[in-house]
Design a protein around this motif. Structure first.
Motif, PDB file in Angstrom:
ATOM      1  N   ARG A 154      24.952  52.416 107.459  1.00  0.00           N
ATOM      2  CA  ARG A 154      25.418  53.260 106.349  1.00  0.00           C
ATOM      3  C   ARG A 154      26.722  52.734 105.777  1.00  0.00           C
ATOM      4  NH1 ARG A 154      24.560  59.570 108.000  1.00  0.00           N
ATOM      5  NH2 ARG A 154      22.304  59.599 107.752  1.00  0.00           N
ATOM      6  N   ALA A 155      27.627  52.289 106.648  1.00  0.00           N
ATOM      7  CA  ALA A 155      28.904  51.747 106.183  1.00  0.00           C
ATOM      8  C   ALA A 155      28.691  50.495 105.341  1.00  0.00           C
ATOM      9  CB  ALA A 155      29.806  51.437 107.373  1.00  0.00           C
ATOM     10  N   LEU A 156      27.633  49.750 105.642  1.00  0.00           N
ATOM     11  CA  LEU A 156      27.321  48.534 104.881  1.00  0.00           C
ATOM     12  C   LEU A 156      26.549  48.836 103.605  1.00  0.00           C
ATOM     13  CD1 LEU A 156      26.341  46.218 107.848  1.00  0.00           C
ATOM     14  CD2 LEU A 156      28.234  45.847 106.258  1.00  0.00           C
ATOM     15  N   GLY A 157      26.056  50.057 103.469  1.00  0.00           N
ATOM     16  CA  GLY A 157      25.281  50.415 102.289  1.00  0.00           C
ATOM     17  C   GLY A 157      23.860  49.886 102.322  1.00  0.00           C
ATOM     18  N   VAL A 158      23.331  49.625 103.506  1.00  0.00           N
ATOM     19  CA  VAL A 158      21.957  49.140 103.634  1.00  0.00           C
ATOM     20  C   VAL A 158      20.997  50.285 103.332  1.00  0.00           C
ATOM     21  CG1 VAL A 158      20.267  48.188 105.268  1.00  0.00           C
ATOM     22  CG2 VAL A 158      22.617  47.376 105.280  1.00  0.00           C
ATOM     23  N   ASP A 159      19.870  49.981 102.689  1.00  0.00           N
ATOM     24  CA  ASP A 159      18.847  50.961 102.305  1.00  0.00           C
ATOM     25  C   ASP A 159      19.374  51.973 101.295  1.00  0.00           C
ATOM     26  OD1 ASP A 159      16.906  49.803 103.845  1.00  0.00           O
ATOM     27  OD2 ASP A 159      17.167  51.162 105.540  1.00  0.00           O
ATOM     28  N   GLY A 160      20.317  51.551 100.480  1.00  0.00           N
ATOM     29  CA  GLY A 160      20.817  52.406  99.422  1.00  0.00           C
ATOM     30  C   GLY A 160      21.740  53.524  99.882  1.00  0.00           C
ATOM     31  N   GLU A 161      21.984  53.621 101.172  1.00  0.00           N
ATOM     32  CA  GLU A 161      22.906  54.642 101.669  1.00  0.00           C
ATOM     33  C   GLU A 161      24.304  54.051 101.641  1.00  0.00           C
ATOM     34  OE1 GLU A 161      21.994  56.913 105.131  1.00  0.00           O
ATOM     35  OE2 GLU A 161      19.921  56.218 105.074  1.00  0.00           O
ATOM     36  N   SER A 162      25.153  54.634 100.841  1.00  0.00           N
ATOM     37  CA  SER A 162      26.489  54.090 100.689  1.00  0.00           C
ATOM     38  C   SER A 162      27.462  54.741 101.649  1.00  0.00           C
ATOM     39  CB  SER A 162      26.979  54.296  99.261  1.00  0.00           C
ATOM     40  OG  SER A 162      28.294  53.823  99.141  1.00  0.00           O
ATOM     41  N   GLY A 163      28.287  53.915 102.222  1.00  0.00           N
ATOM     42  CA  GLY A 163      29.350  54.413 103.071  1.00  0.00           C
ATOM     43  C   GLY A 163      30.643  54.563 102.289  1.00  0.00           C
ATOM     44  N   ASP A 164      30.612  54.180 100.999  1.00  0.00           N
ATOM     45  CA  ASP A 164      31.816  54.250 100.178  1.00  0.00           C
ATOM     46  C   ASP A 164      32.154  55.699  99.873  1.00  0.00           C
ATOM     47  OD1 ASP A 164      30.718  51.418  98.236  1.00  0.00           O
ATOM     48  OD2 ASP A 164      31.738  51.495 100.154  1.00  0.00           O
ATOM     49  N   GLY A 165      33.417  56.011  99.966  1.00  0.00           N
ATOM     50  CA  GLY A 165      33.880  57.334  99.599  1.00  0.00           C
ATOM     51  C   GLY A 165      33.627  58.400 100.649  1.00  0.00           C
ATOM     52  N   ASP A 166      33.091  58.017 101.782  1.00  0.00           N
ATOM     53  CA  ASP A 166      32.926  59.003 102.849  1.00  0.00           C
ATOM     54  C   ASP A 166      33.532  58.466 104.133  1.00  0.00           C
ATOM     55  OD1 ASP A 166      31.086  57.304 104.058  1.00  0.00           O
ATOM     56  OD2 ASP A 166      29.334  58.434 103.433  1.00  0.00           O
ATOM     57  N   ARG A 167      33.262  59.140 105.218  1.00  0.00           N
ATOM     58  CA  ARG A 167      33.876  58.768 106.489  1.00  0.00           C
ATOM     59  C   ARG A 167      33.029  57.819 107.321  1.00  0.00           C
ATOM     60  NH1 ARG A 167      34.773  64.712 108.537  1.00  0.00           N
ATOM     61  NH2 ARG A 167      32.561  64.428 108.458  1.00  0.00           N
ATOM     62  N   THR A 168      31.904  57.353 106.809  1.00  0.00           N
ATOM     63  CA  THR A 168      30.983  56.549 107.596  1.00  0.00           C
ATOM     64  C   THR A 168      31.612  55.291 108.200  1.00  0.00           C
ATOM     65  OG1 THR A 168      29.155  57.402 106.279  1.00  0.00           O
ATOM     66  CG2 THR A 168      28.717  55.438 107.585  1.00  0.00           C
ATOM     67  N   PRO A 169      32.366  54.491 107.440  1.00  0.00           N
ATOM     68  CA  PRO A 169      32.986  53.309 108.079  1.00  0.00           C
ATOM     69  C   PRO A 169      33.929  53.691 109.217  1.00  0.00           C
ATOM     70  CG  PRO A 169      33.044  53.095 105.694  1.00  0.00           C
ATOM     71  CD  PRO A 169      32.600  54.503 105.993  1.00  0.00           C
ATOM     72  N   GLY A 170      34.658  54.778 109.046  1.00  0.00           N
ATOM     73  CA  GLY A 170      35.558  55.236 110.093  1.00  0.00           C
ATOM     74  C   GLY A 170      34.807  55.726 111.319  1.00  0.00           C
ATOM     75  N   ILE A 171      33.668  56.365 111.100  1.00  0.00           N
ATOM     76  CA  ILE A 171      32.853  56.839 112.223  1.00  0.00           C
ATOM     77  C   ILE A 171      32.318  55.652 113.011  1.00  0.00           C
ATOM     78  CG2 ILE A 171      30.726  58.035 112.862  1.00  0.00           C
ATOM     79  CD1 ILE A 171      31.263  59.921 110.466  1.00  0.00           C
ATOM     80  N   ALA A 172      31.833  54.638 112.309  1.00  0.00           N
ATOM     81  CA  ALA A 172      31.330  53.437 112.992  1.00  0.00           C
ATOM     82  C   ALA A 172      32.435  52.781 113.808  1.00  0.00           C
ATOM     83  CB  ALA A 172      30.744  52.456 111.971  1.00  0.00           C
ATOM     84  N   ALA A 173      33.615  52.672 113.230  1.00  0.00           N
ATOM     85  CA  ALA A 173      34.743  52.069 113.951  1.00  0.00           C
ATOM     86  C   ALA A 173      35.128  52.914 115.162  1.00  0.00           C
ATOM     87  CB  ALA A 173      35.939  51.901 113.009  1.00  0.00           C
ATOM     88  N   LEU A 174      35.104  54.236 115.008  1.00  0.00           N
ATOM     89  CA  LEU A 174      35.421  55.127 116.126  1.00  0.00           C
ATOM     90  C   LEU A 174      34.402  54.978 117.257  1.00  0.00           C
ATOM     91  CD1 LEU A 174      37.000  57.470 117.439  1.00  0.00           C
ATOM     92  CD2 LEU A 174      35.446  59.015 116.222  1.00  0.00           C
ATOM     93  N   LEU A 175      33.132  54.905 116.913  1.00  0.00           N
ATOM     94  CA  LEU A 175      32.087  54.751 117.932  1.00  0.00           C
ATOM     95  C   LEU A 175      32.276  53.446 118.701  1.00  0.00           C
ATOM     96  CD1 LEU A 175      29.020  56.079 115.922  1.00  0.00           C
ATOM     97  CD2 LEU A 175      30.165  57.220 117.836  1.00  0.00           C
ATOM     98  N   HIS A 176      32.662  52.386 118.004  1.00  0.00           N
ATOM     99  CA  HIS A 176      32.925  51.109 118.681  1.00  0.00           C
ATOM    100  C   HIS A 176      34.130  51.234 119.617  1.00  0.00           C
ATOM    101  CE1 HIS A 176      33.355  46.877 119.468  1.00  0.00           C
ATOM    102  NE2 HIS A 176      34.548  46.854 118.918  1.00  0.00           N
ATOM    103  N   ARG A 177      35.190  51.906 119.163  1.00  0.00           N
ATOM    104  CA  ARG A 177      36.370  52.092 120.026  1.00  0.00           C
ATOM    105  C   ARG A 177      36.030  52.925 121.252  1.00  0.00           C
ATOM    106  NH1 ARG A 177      38.980  52.830 115.095  1.00  0.00           N
ATOM    107  NH2 ARG A 177      39.120  55.083 115.422  1.00  0.00           N
ATOM    108  N   VAL A 178      35.179  53.930 121.082  1.00  0.00           N
ATOM    109  CA  VAL A 178      34.747  54.745 122.226  1.00  0.00           C
ATOM    110  C   VAL A 178      34.026  53.862 123.235  1.00  0.00           C
ATOM    111  CG1 VAL A 178      33.123  56.551 122.944  1.00  0.00           C
ATOM    112  CG2 VAL A 178      34.675  56.962 121.026  1.00  0.00           C
TER     113      VAL A 178
END
Length: 164
Positions: A33-57
């Motif tokens: 989602r953070a990459l915008g694959v399949d038309g789902e955009s991560g722009d303007g939402d928290r998706t990139p931050g969620i992905a980064a948080l999951l990696h840190r966890v």
């Protein structure tokens, strides 16, 4: 002392390994989602931050997860079961799971996060993102099955004279 060691071992397994299994399982979806694959955009939402948080966890709890085999071995030594087949099999599966996490899952997550990083000047490459995420999801599934198997071995203890 055995009860204390066993309690810490079980709590560490629940908190550390449980957190990794959940976070690692969720990561590929949020990374795509953070990459915008399949038309789902991560722009303007928290998706990139969620992905980064999951990696840190995953990364942080991987370090905390080292307590699981340490306290498990201490418990096994107290119980006198260090040479039991179920324990040796559990240790082997735990080692495989740890290597899989350290050498494949965490680097795979980092790779997907790097694709989504706008500061590196590269454009995301959806052609490589989806296969990377699919491979990561498969490896995470294997990691989870390994831990489920270890859990069953810890409970059933096949061949043990002290088992249920």
């Amino acid at each position: 002392m055995t009860k204390f060691l066993l309690s810490v071992h079980v709590l560490a397994a629940i908190l550390a390994v449980g957190s990794i299994t959940v976070a690692a399982s969720m990561f590929p979806r949020y990374a795509l989602r953070a990459l915008g694959v399949d038309g789902e955009s991560g722009d303007g939402d928290r998706t990139p931050g969620i992905a980064a948080l999951l990696h840190r966890v995953c990364r942080a709890y991987a370090v905390a997860g080292l307590a699981v085999p340490v306290f498990g071995l201490a418990t096994a030594a107290q119980l006198g079961v260090l040479t039991d087949a179920w324990l040796i099999a559990s240790l082997l599966l735990t080692t495989i799971a740890a290597v899989l996490l350290a050498l494949a899952i965490l680097p795979g997550q980092r790779s997907l996060l790097d694709m989504a990083d706008p500061d590196d000047g590269r454009q995301p490459v959806p052609d490589t993102a989806r296969p990377t995420a699919a491979r990561l999801a498969m490896l995470t599934g294997i990691f989870n099955v390994l831990w489920a198997t270890v859990t069953v071995l810890m409970i059933v203890r096949p061949g043990s004279t002290t088992g249920a």
